[in-house]
Design an enzyme around this catalytic site. Structure first.
Site, short mmCIF file in Angstrom:
data_model
loop_
_atom_site.label_atom_id
_atom_site.label_comp_id
_atom_site.label_asym_id
_atom_site.label_seq_id
_atom_site.Cartn_x
_atom_site.Cartn_y
_atom_site.Cartn_z
N ASP A 111 6.83 0.27 4.35
CA ASP A 111 7.50 -0.84 3.66
C ASP A 111 9.00 -0.74 3.90
O ASP A 111 9.46 0.08 4.69
CB ASP A 111 7.16 -0.84 2.16
CG ASP A 111 7.77 0.33 1.41
OD1 ASP A 111 8.02 1.37 2.04
OD2 ASP A 111 7.98 0.22 0.19
N SER A 122 12.82 -1.93 -1.95
CA SER A 122 11.51 -1.45 -1.49
C SER A 122 10.75 -2.53 -0.73
O SER A 122 11.20 -3.01 0.31
CB SER A 122 10.72 -0.92 -2.68
OG SER A 122 9.56 -0.24 -2.27
N ASP A 129 11.65 0.41 2.49
CA ASP A 129 12.41 1.67 2.37
C ASP A 129 11.57 2.87 2.77
O ASP A 129 11.98 4.02 2.58
CB ASP A 129 12.98 1.84 0.96
CG ASP A 129 11.91 2.08 -0.10
OD1 ASP A 129 10.77 1.66 0.10
OD2 ASP A 129 12.24 2.68 -1.13
N ASP A 136 8.93 4.40 1.74
CA ASP A 136 8.36 5.40 0.83
C ASP A 136 6.87 5.16 0.59
O ASP A 136 6.24 5.88 -0.18
CB ASP A 136 9.12 5.45 -0.50
CG ASP A 136 9.02 4.17 -1.32
OD1 ASP A 136 8.50 3.17 -0.80
OD2 ASP A 136 9.49 4.18 -2.48
#
Length: 449
Positions: A242, A101, A244, A246
């Site tokens: 960010d 992440s 990833d 999400d």
């Protein structure tokens, strides 16, 4: 009790436990066996972000799944929400995202999604961990039943189309100049493409991943470059994702940042007016500002709070039937369109409001004045200082001091030996006093790590 899984899958420094080749292969075997249910040919969808260690973890997971008899579909770098969406769309038995992440490139992680596209329950994670500790001799696939691996070449296009479908068909982004910062992460191709196909002039930053620059002074955890680029280019809006993708933060046309609480407020207001807000409630975490709660009350919309972590937000949303939830950090969960946080889809909802309203983002996207809020971390070694009598006594005193005027939150980090101390109230001096008193009590009984 879970040993490997945290609040968002398994995470750690690459090539060190638990993010090693051995553990990843065992996880692939255990998860493959756990989700082998029925006589059909089982499959897993496997994606990743742009970290160098993703190649290593991917190969180990593939070996584990194939040895468990699962076919593997590889999609390469794609956002976490894309993996959740494609898992459900392709009717896979399991979805896997390799990502840490917003963490730096040295870290990596593994997130698992069930066939419904939602993150796994605590019980599923416990069952998988138990299988990882068991002797799987005799349970793995016979030679003829070993899985096959293949690549889905149009996965990125499928996600782009899915994200664009969340944007009202009657609207376009023609005439809008948008800066997009993809954190040199998994959305570096799909997010700019979706915005361009909807008509925007797109200025890209953080879209040149090299394996080690993910989240490095860019993206939603370091939005300074985005804010500067918005002003420099005279853009209407800046979008920071960010690693990833999400989570999302927004910068208005003046370069000022708009956090997740304001984004939640804007989407909730828009959807409530259109009759799209289900249950007249929004789900957020204990970290969300009291100003958000007060604003939602003016709309006759309730705020349900959960523990920190988007998985807990999603669980509560499913219990209540809510379709809007999120975190101050930028996780936005809009279950009309996605089963997990999706930064691009959330950004498109904001853009839809801006297009229809016609006013600049600085006027549209700030709907409430946040209460002063302060967060400090206290590091400790050994047992949690939250159990100490002197700390609990001080907590009661501080909560009494804040009663009716604010609130105090103490929580132990799930990834580091830290206690996070947060207080908020309309009076900034009261907030400082509350945090300082609690930190002093914690530090008095903590041995620095």
């Amino acid at each position: 009790m879970r040993r490997l899984f945290g609040t968002d899958g398994i995470r750690g420094t690459a090539n060190s436990a638990p993010m090693t080749v051995d553990i990843a292969q065992k996880l692939g075997q255990a998860a493959g066996l756990h989700f082998t249910r029925g006589e059909h040919r089982h499959s897993v969808l496997l994606g990743k972000d742009t970290r160098l260690s993703g190649y290593m973890i991917e190969s180990a997971l593939v070996a584990g799944f194939l040895s468990a008899g699962m076919d593997v579909t590889l999609v390469g770098p794609l956002p976490t929400p894309a993996i959740a969406m494609l898992t459900r769309s392709l009717r896979a038995d399991l979805g896997v995202m390799i990502s840490a992440s917003h963490n730096p490139f040295e870290d990596n992680g593994i997130k698992l999604f069930g066939p419904d596209g939602f993150k796994l329950s605590d019980q599923n994670e416990i069952d998988i961990e138990n299988l990882m500790l068991a002797d799987l001799t005799g349970r793995l696939a016979a030679p003829r039943e070993i899985g096959r691996a293949s690549r889905l070449n149009d996965a990125a296009g499928r996600y782009v189309e899915s994200a664009k479908a969340s944007f009202p068909r009657k609207l376009r982004l023609d005439g809008m100049k948008i800066v997009i910062d993809c954190a040199n992460g998994s959305a570096y191709r799909v997010a700019p493409t979706a915005l361009w196909e909807l008509g925007a002039e797109v200025i890209r930053i953080g879209c040149t991943p090299d394996g080690v620059n993910i989240n490095d002074q860019c993206g939603s955890t370091h939005p300074e470059a985005l804010c500067q680029a918005v002003v420099q280019h005279g853009a209407h809006l800046g979008i920071a994702l960010d690693g990833d993708a999400d989570r999302v933060l927004i910068a208005d046309e003046t370069g000022r940042l708009i956090d997740g609480d304001q984004i939640l407020a804007l989407i909730a207001q828009s959807w409530a007016r259109e009759g799209r807000l289900v249950g007249q409630s929004v789900v957020a975490t204990v970290m969300s500002n009291m100003g958000l709660e007060r604003f939602l009350n003016t709309l006759d919309v309730g705020l349900e709070r959960t523990s920190v972590g988007d998985r807990y937000v999603v669980e509560r949303m499913r219990e209540l039937g809510s379709n809007v939830g999120g975190e101050q950090s930028g996780h936005m969960v809009l279950t009309d369109f996605a089963t997990t946080g999706d930064g691009l889809i959330a950004a498109l909802q904001i853009l839809a409001v801006l297009v229809e309203d016609g006013r600049p983002a600085s006027e549209v996207c700030r709907l409430f004045k946040p209460f002063p809020q302060k967060l400090k971390n206290v590091r400790f070694k050994g047992d949690s200082p939250l159990d100490a009598d002197v700390v609990q006594a001080r907590q009661k005193d501080v909560e009494q001091m804040l009663e009716g005027r604010g609130r105090l939150l103490l929580r132990k980090s799930g990834t580091e030996p830290l206690v996070r101390v947060m207080a908020e109230a309309e009076d900034a001096a009261l907030v400082d006093e509350a945090v300082n008193q609690m930190c002093a009590a914690l530090e008095a009984v903590s041995v620095p790590a």
